[in-house]
Motif scaffolding. Structure first.
Motif, PDB file in Angstrom:
ATOM      1  N   ARG A  40       3.222  57.885  32.390  1.00  9.42           N
ATOM      2  CA  ARG A  40       4.258  56.919  32.740  1.00  9.42           C
ATOM      3  C   ARG A  40       5.248  56.779  31.591  1.00  9.42           C
ATOM      4  N   PRO A  41       6.553  56.788  31.902  1.00 13.05           N
ATOM      5  CA  PRO A  41       7.556  56.617  30.844  1.00 13.05           C
ATOM      6  C   PRO A  41       7.620  55.164  30.371  1.00 13.05           C
ATOM      7  N   GLU A  57      10.413  50.658  45.629  1.00  3.61           N
ATOM      8  CA  GLU A  57       9.212  51.430  45.305  1.00  3.61           C
ATOM      9  C   GLU A  57       9.208  51.737  43.815  1.00  3.61           C
ATOM     10  N   THR A  58       8.039  51.624  43.216  1.00  3.55           N
ATOM     11  CA  THR A  58       7.881  51.890  41.787  1.00  3.55           C
ATOM     12  C   THR A  58       8.627  53.156  41.374  1.00  3.55           C
ATOM     13  N   SER A  59       9.424  53.049  40.343  1.00  4.91           N
ATOM     14  CA  SER A  59      10.175  54.124  39.677  1.00  4.91           C
ATOM     15  C   SER A  59      11.429  54.573  40.425  1.00  4.91           C
ATOM     16  N   HIS A  60      11.723  53.984  41.582  1.00  8.33           N
ATOM     17  CA  HIS A  60      12.896  54.373  42.373  1.00  8.33           C
ATOM     18  C   HIS A  60      13.900  53.229  42.454  1.00  8.33           C
ATOM     19  N   PRO A  61      15.198  53.530  42.314  1.00 20.82           N
ATOM     20  CA  PRO A  61      16.174  52.481  42.618  1.00 20.82           C
ATOM     21  C   PRO A  61      16.119  52.172  44.113  1.00 20.82           C
ATOM     22  N   PRO A  62      16.614  51.011  44.537  1.00 17.07           N
ATOM     23  CA  PRO A  62      16.524  50.638  45.948  1.00 17.07           C
ATOM     24  C   PRO A  62      17.189  51.654  46.875  1.00 17.07           C
ATOM     25  N   THR A  63      16.580  51.814  48.038  1.00 22.30           N
ATOM     26  CA  THR A  63      17.183  52.574  49.130  1.00 22.30           C
ATOM     27  C   THR A  63      17.606  51.559  50.175  1.00 22.30           C
ATOM     28  N   GLU A  89      14.921  61.884  37.448  1.00 24.74           N
ATOM     29  CA  GLU A  89      15.511  62.308  36.184  1.00 24.74           C
ATOM     30  C   GLU A  89      14.722  63.488  35.643  1.00 24.74           C
ATOM     31  N   THR A  90      15.329  64.271  34.791  1.00 27.31           N
ATOM     32  CA  THR A  90      14.665  65.409  34.185  1.00 27.31           C
ATOM     33  C   THR A  90      13.340  64.977  33.558  1.00 27.31           C
ATOM     34  N   GLY A  91      12.287  65.706  33.901  1.00 26.96           N
ATOM     35  CA  GLY A  91      10.963  65.430  33.358  1.00 26.96           C
ATOM     36  C   GLY A  91      10.163  64.381  34.108  1.00 26.96           C
ATOM     37  N   SER A  92      10.696  63.884  35.227  1.00 24.43           N
ATOM     38  CA  SER A  92      10.018  62.793  35.932  1.00 24.43           C
ATOM     39  C   SER A  92       8.988  63.247  36.952  1.00 24.43           C
ATOM     40  N   TRP A  93       8.835  64.547  37.181  1.00 20.45           N
ATOM     41  CA  TRP A  93       7.895  64.989  38.211  1.00 20.45           C
ATOM     42  C   TRP A  93       6.448  64.643  37.904  1.00 20.45           C
ATOM     43  N   GLY A  94       6.114  64.448  36.640  1.00 23.26           N
ATOM     44  CA  GLY A  94       4.748  64.109  36.275  1.00 23.26           C
ATOM     45  C   GLY A  94       4.414  62.629  36.360  1.00 23.26           C
ATOM     46  N   TRP A  95       5.357  61.787  36.759  1.00 26.44           N
ATOM     47  CA  TRP A  95       5.101  60.345  36.804  1.00 26.44           C
ATOM     48  C   TRP A  95       4.241  59.991  37.959  1.00 26.44           C
TER      49      TRP A  95
END
Length: 164
Positions: free
Chosen positions: A2-3, A51-57, A158-164
């Protein structure tokens, strides 16, 4: 891994405080979408998914969309939270953007309130606004969140976020 979340300032929300599974809530802010210099959406009755880690949709009620600008698409996707999604392309005049809006005609029970409401990717539009503020599209071509100054990340996509 987690970042490190950006601490929110007064009047801001951190996407790291949003829940998982996601939450649905009404939005009383004015939502507008412009495509090919035409306002195709103008509403104060939207819903947003957090949703955690996402801006609102943002999901727009069908009555507040210029329906004649929407072209049904054959594309479909599946969301583990909302169910089977269907897509629209948007056409205004001679300009068309393919598969840029989606909706759930039979959402899961927790998301019944957005049945047939439509969400739009911000990037292909001329502009999307929340209470007059032009949004920044969520990074990554897959995600449909809208970033405004009252939301802080870092954001999934964002770049590098696939592992979150």
């Amino acid at each position: 891994m987690r970042p490190t979340p950006i601490p929110p300032q007064p009047g801001q929300e951190s996407v790291w405080d949003y829940p998982r599974p996601p939450r649905l809530e009404p939005v009383h802010k004015r939502i507008q979408i412009v495509f090919n210099e035409v306002t195709i959406v103008d509403t104060v009755k939207a819903m947003r998914v957090l949703e955690t880690s996402h801006p609102p949709t943002y999901y727009i009620p069908p009555d507040d969309i210029g329906q004649h600008y929407l072209i049904p698409s054959n594309r479909s996707t599946f969301c583990e939270w909302k169910g089977q999604g269907s897509y629209y392309s948007v056409k205004v005049g001679e300009k068309i953007a393919v598969d840029v809006a989606w909706y759930y005609s039979s959402p899961t029970p927790n998301f019944q309130a957005i049945e047939n409401y439509v969400a739009f990717y911000a990037a292909p539009m001329d502009a999307c606004y929340v209470d007059g503020e032009k949004v920044i599209p969520q990074p990554g071509q897959f995600y449909g969140g809208w970033i405004t100054s009252d939301v802080v990340g870092p954001f999934k996509g964002e770049t590098g976020s696939w592992g979150w």
